[in-house]
Design a protein around this motif. Sequence first.
Motif, mmCIF file in Angstrom:
data_model
loop_
_atom_site.group_PDB
_atom_site.id
_atom_site.type_symbol
_atom_site.label_atom_id
_atom_site.label_comp_id
_atom_site.label_asym_id
_atom_site.label_seq_id
_atom_site.Cartn_x
_atom_site.Cartn_y
_atom_site.Cartn_z
ATOM 1 N N ASP A 135 19.660 31.572 -5.278
ATOM 2 C CA ASP A 135 18.675 30.687 -5.886
ATOM 3 C C ASP A 135 17.993 29.884 -4.793
ATOM 4 O O ASP A 135 18.625 29.037 -4.150
ATOM 5 C CB ASP A 135 19.338 29.740 -6.884
ATOM 6 C CG ASP A 135 19.769 30.433 -8.147
ATOM 7 O OD1 ASP A 135 18.980 31.236 -8.668
ATOM 8 O OD2 ASP A 135 20.896 30.181 -8.613
ATOM 9 N N VAL A 137 15.911 27.016 -3.902
ATOM 10 C CA VAL A 137 15.647 25.771 -4.607
ATOM 11 C C VAL A 137 14.283 25.189 -4.236
ATOM 12 O O VAL A 137 13.535 24.764 -5.113
ATOM 13 C CB VAL A 137 16.784 24.751 -4.327
ATOM 14 C CG1 VAL A 137 16.503 23.431 -4.984
ATOM 15 C CG2 VAL A 137 18.116 25.325 -4.791
ATOM 16 N N ARG A 138 13.979 25.174 -2.957
ATOM 17 C CA ARG A 138 12.699 24.591 -2.513
ATOM 18 C C ARG A 138 11.600 25.640 -2.556
ATOM 19 O O ARG A 138 11.761 26.746 -2.068
ATOM 20 C CB ARG A 138 12.812 24.049 -1.090
ATOM 21 C CG ARG A 138 13.475 22.698 -1.033
ATOM 22 C CD ARG A 138 13.446 22.083 0.304
ATOM 23 N NE ARG A 138 12.140 22.118 0.937
ATOM 24 C CZ ARG A 138 11.826 21.393 1.998
ATOM 25 N NH1 ARG A 138 12.713 20.587 2.522
ATOM 26 N NH2 ARG A 138 10.639 21.482 2.551
#
Length: 164
Positions: A135, A137-138
């Motif tokens: 995943d 995130v940013r």
Amino acid sequence: MRFLVRDRLLGIGDDYWIEDESGHKVFLVDGKAMRLRDTFELKDTDGNVLIDIHKKMFALRDTMAIQRDGEDLATVRRKRLSLLRNHYRVHLADGTELDVGGKILDREFAVEYEGELLAVISRRLLTVRDTYGVDVVREDADPTLLIAVAVCVIHLAEKEREED
């Protein structure tokens, strides 16, 4: 942005696909068998090499190098003087560093920059066996770099486990 990685199956070359959340193939990790050093290529679906990953031959500690278009992008190695065996440091070519920590062999770890979460690697929420999620995130993070970092860290941890 989530990517699904099917753990490598035992076989010559160690090739495996990385899919997006919808199950579409996005990247191929092409393990190069019969080489003097551990080598992987991260390719797109057309077979174009996006990232080259290889083990550095003459390093004091096991080190993986990540290159894009023949240019050094990053090096990955286990953090020195760390009590935690599952803590790695990524040195980017621009001088910045990323920290990777968690349960690497269990596929439960995170990639951070200065304490800020960039990606989470986990198989906890997935029902498909032998699959883990990456995943990112940013939104401004480079997913190909973070996937390459995950490939390197897992490979180094597995090699270290084999030597013990």
